[in-house]
Design a protein around this motif. Structure first.
Motif, short mmCIF file in Angstrom:
data_model
loop_
_atom_site.label_atom_id
_atom_site.label_comp_id
_atom_site.label_asym_id
_atom_site.label_seq_id
_atom_site.Cartn_x
_atom_site.Cartn_y
_atom_site.Cartn_z
N GLU A 46 0.83 -1.21 0.00
CA GLU A 46 0.00 0.00 0.00
C GLU A 46 0.87 1.26 0.00
OE1 GLU A 46 -3.72 1.83 2.62
OE2 GLU A 46 -2.08 0.76 3.62
N ARG A 47 1.89 1.28 0.84
CA ARG A 47 2.76 2.47 0.90
C ARG A 47 3.47 2.71 -0.42
NH1 ARG A 47 3.58 0.57 6.36
NH2 ARG A 47 5.34 -0.72 5.68
N ARG A 48 3.92 1.64 -1.07
CA ARG A 48 4.59 1.80 -2.36
C ARG A 48 3.64 2.35 -3.43
NH1 ARG A 48 6.98 -3.18 -0.63
NH2 ARG A 48 9.22 -2.95 -0.21
N LEU A 49 2.42 1.87 -3.41
CA LEU A 49 1.44 2.37 -4.38
C LEU A 49 1.17 3.85 -4.17
CD1 LEU A 49 -1.15 -0.59 -4.47
CD2 LEU A 49 0.42 0.11 -6.29
N GLY A 170 -13.09 11.31 4.08
CA GLY A 170 -12.03 10.33 3.84
C GLY A 170 -11.31 10.65 2.54
N ASN A 171 -10.43 9.76 2.13
CA ASN A 171 -9.67 9.92 0.89
C ASN A 171 -10.11 8.83 -0.08
OD1 ASN A 171 -7.50 9.56 -1.11
ND2 ASN A 171 -6.38 11.06 0.12
N PHE A 172 -10.66 9.22 -1.22
CA PHE A 172 -11.19 8.23 -2.18
C PHE A 172 -10.11 7.25 -2.61
CE2 PHE A 172 -11.58 6.92 -6.63
CZ PHE A 172 -12.77 6.21 -6.58
N TRP A 173 -8.90 7.75 -2.91
CA TRP A 173 -7.86 6.86 -3.43
C TRP A 173 -7.41 5.86 -2.38
CZ3 TRP A 173 -8.29 7.34 -8.32
CH2 TRP A 173 -8.56 8.57 -8.90
N VAL A 174 -7.42 6.26 -1.12
CA VAL A 174 -7.08 5.34 -0.04
C VAL A 174 -8.18 4.29 0.11
CG1 VAL A 174 -6.72 5.14 2.45
CG2 VAL A 174 -5.64 7.00 1.18
N ASP A 175 -9.43 4.73 0.11
CA ASP A 175 -10.54 3.79 0.24
C ASP A 175 -10.56 2.80 -0.93
OD1 ASP A 175 -11.35 5.00 2.57
OD2 ASP A 175 -12.82 6.30 1.59
N LEU A 176 -10.29 3.28 -2.13
CA LEU A 176 -10.26 2.40 -3.30
C LEU A 176 -9.13 1.38 -3.17
CD1 LEU A 176 -11.03 1.56 -6.18
CD2 LEU A 176 -9.60 3.43 -7.04
N THR A 177 -7.96 1.83 -2.76
CA THR A 177 -6.82 0.93 -2.61
C THR A 177 -7.10 -0.15 -1.59
OG1 THR A 177 -5.30 2.72 -3.20
CG2 THR A 177 -4.36 0.81 -2.08
N ARG A 178 -7.63 0.25 -0.45
CA ARG A 178 -7.90 -0.74 0.61
C ARG A 178 -9.05 -1.67 0.22
NH1 ARG A 178 -4.90 0.39 5.04
NH2 ARG A 178 -6.13 -0.97 6.38
N ALA A 179 -10.03 -1.17 -0.53
CA ALA A 179 -11.13 -2.03 -0.99
C ALA A 179 -10.60 -3.13 -1.90
CB ALA A 179 -12.18 -1.20 -1.72
N VAL A 180 -9.66 -2.78 -2.78
CA VAL A 180 -9.12 -3.77 -3.72
C VAL A 180 -8.15 -4.72 -3.01
CG1 VAL A 180 -7.72 -4.09 -5.78
CG2 VAL A 180 -9.45 -2.30 -5.73
N LEU A 181 -7.20 -4.17 -2.26
CA LEU A 181 -6.14 -4.99 -1.68
C LEU A 181 -6.62 -5.84 -0.51
CD1 LEU A 181 -2.99 -2.65 -1.69
CD2 LEU A 181 -3.65 -4.39 -3.34
#
Length: 576
Positions: A46-49, A170-181
């Motif tokens: 997640e941090r790298r992305l 919240g942050n959309f890009w964070v929520d999207l990343t965590r939803a996928v990963l």
């Protein structure tokens, strides 16, 4: 109802209910950034992305910025898929039997929009029109990303109720990343392996030419099927690798694979009711929302099962047996997979028509008029029964807000819901959300029935049946479902353009007022409960939600439903 049918329906609902609490708690941990078992593996990734994309995970967004990010993600997905489909011959491995060409621009754009909105409206035959690379890279990736984006919107909506005096969601890009990963990817890995175990192909082999018993030539399709088939259900997309979708034995080889697919569709939307209760600290209300979903789901199961098991009275009048016997399963088996029968096809039809996943294992065009009418009602309800990732929850909560507003007017008190006040701005947004569906579905359906270009695609059927087909087409596109009757020819500029409009309105036209409403609630405080507060944690309020839902949908769509399925049913009873 046949006891064996009840057994299947009961096992399914028991399995879903059993998973609501643990899965709902897991979703809460993921989106509250609380520890999970997958953190040691996924946190470094997640941090790298974030570093690669230039995302600052601690920087939260207003509802306007969140909506803008959602639209940008959707547009990027549309552009990527369109380009892939137009250039797909360049990436297709040499295969002397299977060389799909590029799709036309409108078909490619329609397909891209359908996958970017989780609709997966398919005006093409996947095994003959798309390459392996298009199926596995373009379409499967959007199943993850578009599904994750929908889940992110649902979580942002919940935050609007859980926060106080806050301007961000919240942050959309964070929520999207965590939803996928954290959610979609691990569940899809397990589900894909289960499908491979059941016999679903996962390869890049060339198509195999065969001779049938009659001596005719036939191509046996191959491809990376399992990796698409599970995420299409889990991400509430529904578009299959094959044109026959869940009726194809490669995509759905057994009763167990069918059950796995239906569980994949429902588990996350059902669990979000528990997440909602946990994040808003109103757990009992979360269970009320789940109870409303289950009540409507069981009603649909019972009505559809009864309609299909009763069969066609015109056949009975000709002394054609439709009762169950040692030689036949009985009921209306036209268009149904004999491997599954009425029970499994009913379960699939009700699950998929209630959600944003139009994955079917039969030809719903061959359902009885009332059976098809039940599916149409489910689509017109607006995804309140489980629904899509995120959209199911907020659609039901919007109905609860309408119920609170109406009951507040009756007792002369300012409406409140979970400590949040419904002021003029909130009421306007709720009203806007409520009228979007009829304002899109009904005019587009009317246009298809009067425009020569629309009528040209309705040459197979006639009369009330055609009206039902058109309503299901636009209702499913607006609900980002993708289900369609088999008697329509939709690969034409007219249907490409009008269905694109319905899909975009159903995705972004509804998400914008939802996020704006969440922003309004987040800026409020939370009023304490008092003697005059409408209790929302009991089953009495669940009954109010049901009554409000039926009233709103009935006022919007009952006349046109009567002219479609009900008129066709009466014509069937009358006879030729």
């Amino acid at each position: 109802m046949d006891p064996r049918h009840l057994w299947l329906y009961g096992v399914f609902l028991f399995a879903v209910t059993l998973c609501v609490r643990p899965l709902g708690r897991y979703l809460t941990h993921v989106f509250n950034r609380e520890p999970t078992l997958l953190d040691p593996l996924l946190l470094p990734l997640e941090r790298r992305l974030y570093r690669l994309a230039g995302i600052h995970p601690q920087q939260e967004m207003s509802w306007q910025a969140y909506t803008g990010a959602l639209i940008v993600a959707g547009l990027l997905g549309v552009a990527f898929v369109t380009l892939m489909l137009l250039l797909q011959p360049l990436g297709q491995p040499a295969d002397p039997h299977y060389r799909p060409g590029p799709l036309s621009f409108l078909l490619a754009l329609n397909t891209a929009i359908s996958f970017a909105t989780t609709t997966t409206w398919q005006a093409y035959s996947g095994e003959s029109a798309l390459s392996y690379l298009s199926q596995s890279l373009a379409l499967t990736s959007q199943n993850f990303l578009a599904g994750g984006a929908g889940l992110a919107v649902g979580i942002a909506f919940i935050r609007g109720f859980s926060r106080r005096h806050c301007d961000t969601l919240g942050n959309f890009w964070v929520d999207l990343t965590r939803a996928v990963l954290w959610v979609l990817l691990p569940m899809s890995l397990v589900g894909g392996l289960l499908l491979v175990w059941q016999g679903v192909p996962q390869n890049w082999h060339a198509y195999i030419p065969l001779k049938t018993l009659a001596g005719a030539g036939q191509l046996l399709p191959q491809g990376p099927v399992a990796s698409l088939e599970f995420i299409k259900n889990l991400g509430t997309n529904g578009g299959g690798f094959f044109a026959a979708n869940g009726a194809h034995p490669y995509a759905n080889p057994s009763g167990l694979s069918n059950l796995i697919g239906m569980l994949a569709i429902v588990l996350l939307p059902a669990a979000l009711t528990y997440t909602f209760g946990q994040m808003t600290q109103r757990q009992a209300h979360g269970w009320v929302l789940y109870g409303v979903m289950v009540t409507l789901f069981c009603a649909g199961l019972g009505l559809h099962d009864r309609a299909e098991q009763a069969g066609n009275p015109r056949l009975a009048a000709q002394a054609i047996a439709q009762q169950e016997s040692p030689w036949q399963s009985g009921g209306n088996m036209e268009g149904k997979e004999t491997r599954f029968g009425i029970a499994s096809t009913t379960l699939t039809a009700i699950v998929t028509s209630n959600t944003a996943t139009g994955s079917i294992n039969q030809s719903i065009d061959s359902d009885t008029p009332l059976g098809g009418g039940v599916l149409l009602i489910n689509l017109l309800l607006g995804e309140v029964v489980f629904g899509g990732l995120g959209s199911g929850l907020y659609s039901l909560v919007l109905t609860a807000l309408v119920a609170v507003f109406v009951t507040g007017l009756m007792i002369g008190r300012t409406p409140e819901y979970l400590g949040k006040t419904l002021g003029p701005q909130e009421v306007k947004l709720i009203a806007l959300y409520t009228v979007i569906a009829p304002a899109v579905i009904l005019p587009l359906g009317a246009l298809a029935l009067i425009a020569p270009a629309g009528l040209a695609g309705l040459a197979t059927n006639q009369g009330a049946h055609n009206l039902t087909a058109v309503l299901i087409a636009y209702a499913s596109c607006f609900a980002n479902n993708g289900m369609s009757f088999g008697g329509m020819s939709v690969d034409s500029p007219f249907y490409h353009l009008t269905t694109m409009l319905a899909m975009l309105a159903g995705r972004f036209g509804l998400a914008a007022p939802i996020l704006a409403l969440a922003g309004c609630f987040a800026r409020q405080g939370r009023r304490p409960q008092s003697a005059g507060t409408l209790p929302t944690d009991g089953w009495g309020f669940g009954g109010v939600i049901l009554a409000t839902l039926l009233l709103v949908v009935g006022l919007s769509f009952l006349p046109v439903w009567v002219m479609g399925p009900l008129v066709e049913h009466l014509q069937m009873l009358k006879g030729p």
